[in-house]
Design an enzyme around this catalytic site. Structure first.
Site, PDB file in Angstrom:
ATOM      1  N   HIS A 500     -11.225  -7.050  -6.306  1.00 20.89           N
ATOM      2  CA  HIS A 500     -10.390  -6.648  -5.171  1.00 20.89           C
ATOM      3  C   HIS A 500      -8.979  -6.303  -5.638  1.00 20.89           C
ATOM      4  CE1 HIS A 500      -8.796  -7.081  -0.937  1.00 20.89           C
ATOM      5  NE2 HIS A 500      -7.696  -7.332  -1.628  1.00 20.89           N
ATOM      6  N   GLU A 501      -8.370  -7.204  -6.385  1.00 24.32           N
ATOM      7  CA  GLU A 501      -6.988  -6.987  -6.798  1.00 24.32           C
ATOM      8  C   GLU A 501      -6.860  -5.796  -7.738  1.00 24.32           C
ATOM      9  OE1 GLU A 501      -4.560  -8.221  -5.306  1.00 24.32           O
ATOM     10  OE2 GLU A 501      -5.713  -9.696  -4.179  1.00 24.32           O
ATOM     11  N   HIS A 504      -6.255  -2.655  -5.874  1.00 26.68           N
ATOM     12  CA  HIS A 504      -4.827  -2.395  -5.646  1.00 26.68           C
ATOM     13  C   HIS A 504      -4.194  -1.807  -6.899  1.00 26.68           C
ATOM     14  CE1 HIS A 504      -4.446  -4.155  -1.694  1.00 26.68           C
ATOM     15  NE2 HIS A 504      -4.828  -5.353  -2.085  1.00 26.68           N
ATOM     16  N   HIS A 507      -4.942   1.738  -7.329  1.00 27.25           N
ATOM     17  CA  HIS A 507      -4.151   2.516  -6.374  1.00 27.25           C
ATOM     18  C   HIS A 507      -2.769   2.818  -6.954  1.00 27.25           C
ATOM     19  CE1 HIS A 507      -3.379   2.962  -1.717  1.00 27.25           C
ATOM     20  NE2 HIS A 507      -3.279   4.109  -2.367  1.00 27.25           N
TER      21      HIS A 507
END
Length: 711
Positions: A500-501, A504, A507
């Site tokens: 999940h991290e 980020h 991104h």
């Protein structure tokens, strides 16, 4: 010229504070020389000479920040004044582009300080944070409440049609920022806005510092090892090591962010489980309760000053959801389904309790422990047999990095030559498939004193085509560090969080945007969690799993039968997970859906009434965060925005289902996601970015299946 101006300004300020008016002139000159020497040795005053402008962690510390902030604010103030008072007619280039280029020193100091204050905080970091909160708030107000500057922005906004799409996006961004900050208010209203903003900055900082203090002080020390029955010897050794490091005898259990604590799923001792849960649920209540009441009242006042009925309505002007009705609509639609599912799960858990010969009624501190028994019975699954297949180094290199290579063609090279801020941190340089450089990525996996709870991503340097900068990104988690020499065996959830991290991080790393204000993760709150959630499912993609899910001792792949049980069990307990999340999201919205005339004296009563109003007051399943430690909403920028995780999960589930239906883990899918979503930041309409990727708007079908709420 600017350096000279800055040095003069800061030196003068320090001299005035250190010398009385009757001191000799030569003493003032001597003080100025000392200040100049001090600043010359402060590496924050100039761009880092390291590759990618990576921070020189080994050359600065808390002694350098205050001078850096002072100089940065002075520089930025001078730059903004020059832009606002430019006698030439306002143009996009001489106003907004100049704004984007301004504040380099302040940005550098702020990035270093505020990132590290969440990673290696101590009393000095907290002192500086408390001091700077109102100062930086006032500096922001000086910019956004500057009438001359807003007049220029208004002129550009009124004549933006001749600009290209990305330039227009920046114009819209600045115009909305100024209006939301109060640029259209009269002088008296602006003065009130400044006062409110200063108070909010102080309250948010105090809330955050109370949480950090709680992590340090609200620990559970166990002296009788037998009470730890259910934990592995490695886990017990880790608790012993934590106690020893803290100067305590026995075994120390440190709380994590959420209400429920992971350790509750293993501990057999019911009294200890209750003790841990109670400590978790009540932490920081006395210190943060009054802050919550004052902070929400001030937010309501601010919203009303700007013409909105409440803070949530004000916030929605920059969110994809657009209105509070849209948010409540999706939360209230799911709430009864989630509670119904949770009650079915509770009945199964109560049966296990009764069958074991016990007669007590299921309580919140029992749920995780007995849910694991239900899981084991339903899926014949023992979590202790799973963790040996998720050794952290294998998860990172053979799982996460492998998946990112298959999806995007990127590779990672460890950079031992670059300084890091803690021995647990590893730096990597990231490359495209053609060998071209992308930027730097730091991995900081372990929990420690001085590190805030949870998991997150942030940047030391953001990508910008205008400035020619490449991204310097980090991920932080709070995985318990094992005793020396022991492997780090991760839970399934910890592995999911790591993927999940990095969503980020991707991104931020893949950003390909001209203007820094629109780059990377600088998107609406209810979009920014989409790329991160979209990366979670790659951890269970068969090719990826086969590459990393191997026993840390034998190297044997996880047995198919065990893997099938793990995957099948992921829809287990989703009633609980969805209910605790929705309860927190609704609490967040309720705290920000009233006017300043509402008087609240009891935080716990407000919580109880809010949950009852939405039919989600189910005692065995408390909110994921109770208000007193709900950092997302009272200190973390997610006020009236915690719903975003669910909102963006609609996008994530829909996107992953689309990619699965079109080949799954392929470069074609990865390159398309990178091009249309990850690289665009906020440089175009966010829904349009999704449509460009997917070909249509998302539906909730995949989400409902993902959460097991429909068959």
């Amino acid at each position: 010229m600017r350096k000279t101006l800055i040095a003069t300004t800061i030196a003068s300020a320090l001299i005035l504070s250190a010398c009385s008016s009757n001191e000799p002139q030569d003493m003032a000159k001597e003080s100025a020389a000392q200040v100049q020497d001090m600043n010359a040795n402060n590496v924050l005053f100039k761009p880092s000479p390291l590759q990618y402008m990576a921070p020189e962690f080994d050359k600065f510390g808390t002694k350098d920040y205050e001078a850096g902030f002072d100089a940065g604010i002075a520089q930025h103030t001078a730059q903004v004044q020059a832009i606002a008072n430019n006698p030439a007619p306002a143009t996009f280039k001489n106003t907004l582009v100049e704004m984007e280029m301004s504040g380099e020193l302040l940005n550098r100091v702020s990035a270093a300080f505020y990132n590290l204050s969440g990673l290696i905080s101590d009393d000095e970091y907290q002192r500086i944070s408390k001091k700077m909160a109102p100062v930086l708030s006032a500096h922001s107000d000086d910019i956004y409440l500057n009438g001359a500057l807003f007049k220029r922005v208004q002129t550009i906004y009124d004549n933006k049609d001749s600009l290209n799409a990305e330039d227009q996006r920046l114009v819209d961004f600045y115009y909305k920022q100024f209006v939301k900050a109060g640029a259209k208010l009269n002088d008296a209203e602006k003065a009130k806005m400044r006062e409110i903003n200063s108070q909010l900055a102080e309250l948010s900082t105090a809330f955050s510092q109370n949480i950090l203090k709680s992590f340090k002080e609200d620990v559970i020390v166990v002296t009788d090892k037998s009470k730890l029955a259910g934990l592995s010897e490695g886990e017990i050794a880790g608790l012993a090591a934590a106690a020893k490091k803290a100067g305590k005898d026995g075994y120390m259990i440190t709380l994590v962010n959420t209400t429920q604590q992971p350790i509750l799923s293993s501990l057999e001792n019911r009294d200890l489980r209750e003790q841990i849960f109670t400590a978790s649920a009540n932490r920081a209540a006395e210190t943060n309760g009054p802050i919550i009441i004052e902070e929400t009242n001030l937010r309501a006042q601010k919203a009303e000053l700007l013409g909105f009925k409440d803070w949530a309505s004000y916030v929605m002007t920059s969110r994809m959801a657009q209105t509070t009705d849209n948010v409540y609509g999706i939360l209230d639609d799911l709430a009864p389904k989630a509670v119904e599912k949770a009650k079915i799960e509770a009945a199964s858990i109560q049966k296990v309790i009764n069958d074991s010969g016990e007669s007590f009624e299921l309580k919140p501190w029992d749920w995780a422990f007995y849910a694991e028994k239900v899981r084991a019975e339903k899926y014949d699954l023992d979590p202790a047999l799973v963790k040996p297949y998720f050794e952290m180094n294998s998860v990172i290199h053979d799982g996460l990095f492998f998946a990112m290579n298959k999806l995007y063609g990127i590779t990672f090279k460890e950079r031992k030559d670059l300084p890091v801020y803690h021995e647990d941190v590893t730096a990597y340089e990231v490359f495209n498939a053609d060998g071209s450089a992308i930027g730097l990525f730091y991995m900081d996996p372990y929990a420690r004193e001085g590190k805030r709870g949870g998991a997150w991503m942030s940047a030391y340097v953001s990508q910008s085509g205008l400035k020619g900068t490449k991204p310097v990104i980090y991920n932080a988690q709070n995985i318990p560090k094992p005793a020396a020499g022991e492997p780090t065996l991760m839970t399934f959830d910890e592995v999911s969080t790591m993927f999940h991290e990095f969503g980020h991080a991707a991104h931020g790393l893949f950003s390909d945007v001209k203007y820094p204000s629109l780059a990377g993760t600088a998107t609406a709150r209810d979009f920014v969690e989409f790329p991160s959630q979209a990366h979670e499912d790659w951890m269970i993609e068969p090719t990826v799993l086969a590459n990393y899910a191997k026993h840390y001792k034998t190297g044997e792949p996880i047995p198919k039968a065990l893997l099938d049980k793990v995957l099948a069990s992921q829809k287990f307990n989703q009633g609980f997970g969805t209910t605790e999340y929705l309860a927190a999201a609704l609490l967040d919205m309720e705290w920000h859906s009233f006017g300043s005339d509402k008087k609240i004296s009891d935080v716990q009563k407000f919580e109880s009434d809010a949950l009852k109003a939405h039919g989600i007051d189910y005692y065995p399943v408390p909110p994921r965060y109770k208000s007193n430690y709900f950092s997302h909403t009272f200190a973390g920028g997610y006020s009236a925005g915690y719903y975003a995780y669910l909102w963006t999960e609609v996008f994530a589930a829909d996107a992953f289902a689309h990619m699965e239906n079109n080949g799954g883990l392929t470069r074609e899918n990865g390159d398309n996601f990178r091009k249309e979503i990850l690289s665009k930041g906020n440089s175009r309409d966010l829904m349009q970015s999704y449509i460009e990727f997917r070909g249509q708007k998302p539906t909730t079908d995949a989400l409902l299946k993902r959460r097991g709420l429909v068959e």
